[in-house]
Motif scaffolding. Structure first.
Motif, PDB file in Angstrom:
ATOM      1  N   THR A  81       1.095  -1.377   0.030  1.00 30.46           N
ATOM      2  CA  THR A  81       0.004  -0.469   0.225  1.00 30.46           C
ATOM      3  C   THR A  81       1.145   1.637  -0.100  1.00 30.46           C
ATOM      4  OG1 THR A  81      -1.854   1.126   1.103  1.00 30.46           O
ATOM      5  CG2 THR A  81      -0.626  -0.034   2.620  1.00 30.46           C
ATOM      6  N   ASP A  82       0.684   2.292  -0.069  1.00 25.69           N
ATOM      7  CA  ASP A  82       1.305   3.486   0.119  1.00 25.69           C
ATOM      8  C   ASP A  82       0.481   4.498   0.868  1.00 25.69           C
ATOM      9  OD1 ASP A  82       2.505   3.434  -1.964  1.00 25.69           O
ATOM     10  OD2 ASP A  82       1.262   3.483  -3.399  1.00 25.69           O
ATOM     11  N   LEU A  83       0.905   5.540   1.365  1.00 25.84           N
ATOM     12  CA  LEU A  83       0.270   6.659   2.256  1.00 25.84           C
ATOM     13  C   LEU A  83      -0.189   7.072   1.699  1.00 25.84           C
ATOM     14  CD1 LEU A  83       0.715   7.821   5.312  1.00 25.84           C
ATOM     15  CD2 LEU A  83       2.144   9.147   4.799  1.00 25.84           C
ATOM     16  N   VAL A  84       0.013   7.757   0.545  1.00 30.07           N
ATOM     17  CA  VAL A  84      -0.700   8.684  -0.565  1.00 30.07           C
ATOM     18  C   VAL A  84      -1.477   7.991  -1.522  1.00 30.07           C
ATOM     19  CG1 VAL A  84      -0.840  10.478  -2.104  1.00 30.07           C
ATOM     20  CG2 VAL A  84       0.424  10.722   0.814  1.00 30.07           C
ATOM     21  N   LYS A  85      -2.454   7.900  -1.621  1.00 20.85           N
ATOM     22  CA  LYS A  85      -2.746   6.974  -3.076  1.00 20.85           C
ATOM     23  C   LYS A  85      -2.640   7.627  -4.030  1.00 20.85           C
ATOM     24  CE  LYS A  85      -3.105   3.178  -3.124  1.00 20.85           C
ATOM     25  NZ  LYS A  85      -2.810   2.220  -2.774  1.00 20.85           N
ATOM     26  N   ARG A  86      -2.973   9.335  -4.197  1.00 20.33           N
ATOM     27  CA  ARG A  86      -2.489   9.764  -5.081  1.00 20.33           C
ATOM     28  C   ARG A  86      -0.872   9.480  -5.517  1.00 20.33           C
ATOM     29  NH1 ARG A  86      -1.422  15.082  -7.011  1.00 20.33           N
ATOM     30  NH2 ARG A  86      -0.826  15.764  -4.775  1.00 20.33           N
ATOM     31  N   SER A  87      -1.208   9.479  -7.599  1.00 20.41           N
ATOM     32  CA  SER A  87       0.537   9.567  -8.126  1.00 20.41           C
ATOM     33  C   SER A  87       0.774  10.800  -8.378  1.00 20.41           C
ATOM     34  CB  SER A  87      -0.122   8.479  -9.012  1.00 20.41           C
ATOM     35  OG  SER A  87       1.191   8.661 -10.545  1.00 20.41           O
ATOM     36  N   THR A  88       2.209  10.573  -8.092  1.00 20.93           N
ATOM     37  CA  THR A  88       2.518  11.820  -8.684  1.00 20.93           C
ATOM     38  C   THR A  88       4.177  11.612  -9.333  1.00 20.93           C
ATOM     39  OG1 THR A  88       4.210  12.682  -6.577  1.00 20.93           O
ATOM     40  CG2 THR A  88       1.268  13.669  -7.062  1.00 20.93           C
ATOM     41  N   PRO A  89       4.827  12.710  -9.705  1.00 26.85           N
ATOM     42  CA  PRO A  89       6.177  12.547 -10.780  1.00 26.85           C
ATOM     43  C   PRO A  89       7.277  12.799  -9.192  1.00 26.85           C
ATOM     44  CG  PRO A  89       4.905  13.929 -11.510  1.00 26.85           C
ATOM     45  CD  PRO A  89       4.599  13.794 -10.736  1.00 26.85           C
ATOM     46  N   GLY A  90       6.805  13.131  -8.809  1.00 28.47           N
ATOM     47  CA  GLY A  90       8.063  13.149  -7.679  1.00 28.47           C
ATOM     48  C   GLY A  90       7.287  13.732  -6.128  1.00 28.47           C
ATOM     49  N   ALA A 103      -2.388   9.210   5.784  1.00 30.26           N
ATOM     50  CA  ALA A 103      -2.002   9.468   7.517  1.00 30.26           C
ATOM     51  C   ALA A 103      -3.613   7.984   7.726  1.00 30.26           C
ATOM     52  CB  ALA A 103      -1.340  10.197   7.988  1.00 30.26           C
ATOM     53  N   SER A 104      -4.611   9.155   7.772  1.00 31.12           N
ATOM     54  CA  SER A 104      -6.215   9.395   8.144  1.00 31.12           C
ATOM     55  C   SER A 104      -6.496   6.945   7.337  1.00 31.12           C
ATOM     56  CB  SER A 104      -6.961   9.669   8.612  1.00 31.12           C
ATOM     57  OG  SER A 104      -8.626   9.262   8.839  1.00 31.12           O
ATOM     58  N   ALA A 105      -6.351   7.263   6.126  1.00 33.26           N
ATOM     59  CA  ALA A 105      -7.129   6.755   5.579  1.00 33.26           C
ATOM     60  C   ALA A 105      -5.426   5.289   5.863  1.00 33.26           C
ATOM     61  CB  ALA A 105      -6.743   6.589   4.101  1.00 33.26           C
ATOM     62  N   LEU A 106      -5.149   5.532   5.614  1.00 32.36           N
ATOM     63  CA  LEU A 106      -3.606   4.064   5.839  1.00 32.36           C
ATOM     64  C   LEU A 106      -4.049   3.993   7.460  1.00 32.36           C
ATOM     65  CD1 LEU A 106      -1.316   2.098   5.523  1.00 32.36           C
ATOM     66  CD2 LEU A 106       0.143   4.312   6.367  1.00 32.36           C
ATOM     67  N   ARG A 107      -4.316   4.518   8.410  1.00 37.33           N
ATOM     68  CA  ARG A 107      -4.912   3.516   9.657  1.00 37.33           C
ATOM     69  C   ARG A 107      -6.208   3.053   9.168  1.00 37.33           C
ATOM     70  NH1 ARG A 107      -4.945   7.691  14.843  1.00 37.33           N
ATOM     71  NH2 ARG A 107      -3.420   6.831  15.416  1.00 37.33           N
ATOM     72  N   MET A 108      -7.098   3.676   8.645  1.00 39.39           N
ATOM     73  CA  MET A 108      -8.045   2.347   8.828  1.00 39.39           C
ATOM     74  C   MET A 108      -7.990   1.272   7.710  1.00 39.39           C
ATOM     75  SD  MET A 108     -11.340   5.231   8.447  1.00 39.39           S
ATOM     76  CE  MET A 108     -10.833   6.439   7.070  1.00 39.39           C
ATOM     77  N   ARG A 109      -6.919   1.321   6.903  1.00 37.22           N
ATOM     78  CA  ARG A 109      -6.615   0.225   6.191  1.00 37.22           C
ATOM     79  C   ARG A 109      -5.834  -0.757   6.626  1.00 37.22           C
ATOM     80  NH1 ARG A 109      -5.131   4.281   1.652  1.00 37.22           N
ATOM     81  NH2 ARG A 109      -2.638   3.642   2.058  1.00 37.22           N
ATOM     82  N   LEU A 110      -4.922  -0.489   7.363  1.00 38.66           N
ATOM     83  CA  LEU A 110      -4.047  -0.934   8.293  1.00 38.66           C
ATOM     84  C   LEU A 110      -4.475  -1.760   9.339  1.00 38.66           C
ATOM     85  CD1 LEU A 110      -0.671   0.322   7.798  1.00 38.66           C
ATOM     86  CD2 LEU A 110      -1.474  -1.628   6.945  1.00 38.66           C
ATOM     87  N   HIS A 111      -6.014  -1.336   9.947  1.00 36.14           N
ATOM     88  CA  HIS A 111      -6.388  -1.520  10.658  1.00 36.14           C
ATOM     89  C   HIS A 111      -6.832  -2.893  11.078  1.00 36.14           C
ATOM     90  CE1 HIS A 111      -7.643  -0.880  15.565  1.00 36.14           C
ATOM     91  NE2 HIS A 111      -9.339  -1.806  14.563  1.00 36.14           N
ATOM     92  N   GLY A 112      -6.521  -3.668  12.519  1.00 39.74           N
ATOM     93  CA  GLY A 112      -6.911  -5.045  12.597  1.00 39.74           C
ATOM     94  C   GLY A 112      -6.014  -6.103  11.110  1.00 39.74           C
ATOM     95  N   LEU A 113      -4.993  -5.688  10.364  1.00 38.92           N
ATOM     96  CA  LEU A 113      -4.638  -6.995   9.545  1.00 38.92           C
ATOM     97  C   LEU A 113      -3.837  -7.612  10.046  1.00 38.92           C
ATOM     98  CD1 LEU A 113      -4.497  -4.749   6.272  1.00 38.92           C
ATOM     99  CD2 LEU A 113      -6.489  -6.295   7.259  1.00 38.92           C
ATOM    100  N   ALA A 114      -2.838  -7.147  11.802  1.00 36.17           N
ATOM    101  CA  ALA A 114      -1.797  -7.474  12.445  1.00 36.17           C
ATOM    102  C   ALA A 114      -1.011  -8.649  11.593  1.00 36.17           C
ATOM    103  CB  ALA A 114      -2.346  -9.029  13.131  1.00 36.17           C
TER     104      ALA A 114
END
Length: 187
Positions: A81-90, A103-114
């Motif tokens: 996964t990525d911290l920011v899902k938006r693609s950029t050249p840099g 950060a907020s979205a990543l926290r939710m994506r990782l929660h409970g995956l262990a």
């Protein structure tokens, strides 16, 4: 499904996540080359794949392809996964709002995956994650961090991006080999 939808190029990379993985890799954000190929770290000059192949983390040689991504996920139990899902050249195109939302979205994506460990590819994604989830931004060190994510150990290695030329391939490989050795010693 509208047949025209298949003509619209994807805007990001899909997460490869599931409960109980051995390792989850967290990059900063996808490059346009990775989005076009639908493969993490697909830029031809990115050193991720040579680093991975030489590190001992996996026992085979893979190249940037959808089949290799599937193999990493299914056979080696490594998610992405990525911290920011938006693609950029840099990194220069990313803003505080991207990091905050990411950060907020990543926290939710990782929660409970262990997973057994979470691997941040670079200090920037880890420090920005901490800044926007806990308000702290301690200087990240390479390797095992003192903080965890929901009790899961966190590792930080230098980003293998070609833009991070300060770290040669042998240093990147050694950092990942340390993580591989640590994982091999854990039940």
């Amino acid at each position: 499904m509208d047949p025209r939808e298949s003509l619209i190029p994807p805007e990001t990379l899909p997460d490869l996540l599931a409960p109980g993985l051995r390792l989850i890799s967290v990059g900063l954000n996808p490059s346009p080359a990775s989005v076009a190929a639908q493969v993490y770290f697909a830029h031809p000059r990115n050193r991720f794949w040579p680093m991975l192949n030489a590190s001992g983390l996996i026992d085979e040689t893979l190249s940037p392809s959808p089949d290799s991504m599937r193999r990493l996920f299914e056979a080696h139990r490594i998610g992405f996964t990525d911290l920011v899902k938006r693609s950029t050249p840099g990194v220069a195109q990313l803003r505080a709002a991207d990091y905050r939302a990411g950060a907020s979205a990543l926290r939710m994506r990782l929660h409970g995956l262990a997973p057994r460990a979470i691997w941040f590819q670079g200090r920037t994604p880890w420090s920005q994650y901490l800044r926007y989830t806990s308000g702290e931004a301690p200087a990240a060190v390479w390797g095992l961090q003192s903080q965890t994510l929901d009790g899961v150990p966190v590792w930080v290695t230098p980003n293998p991006s070609p833009a991070n030329a300060a770290f040669p391939l042998d240093v990147l490989t050694a950092q990942l080999a340390s993580l591989a050795n640590w994982l091999a010693r854990r039940p």
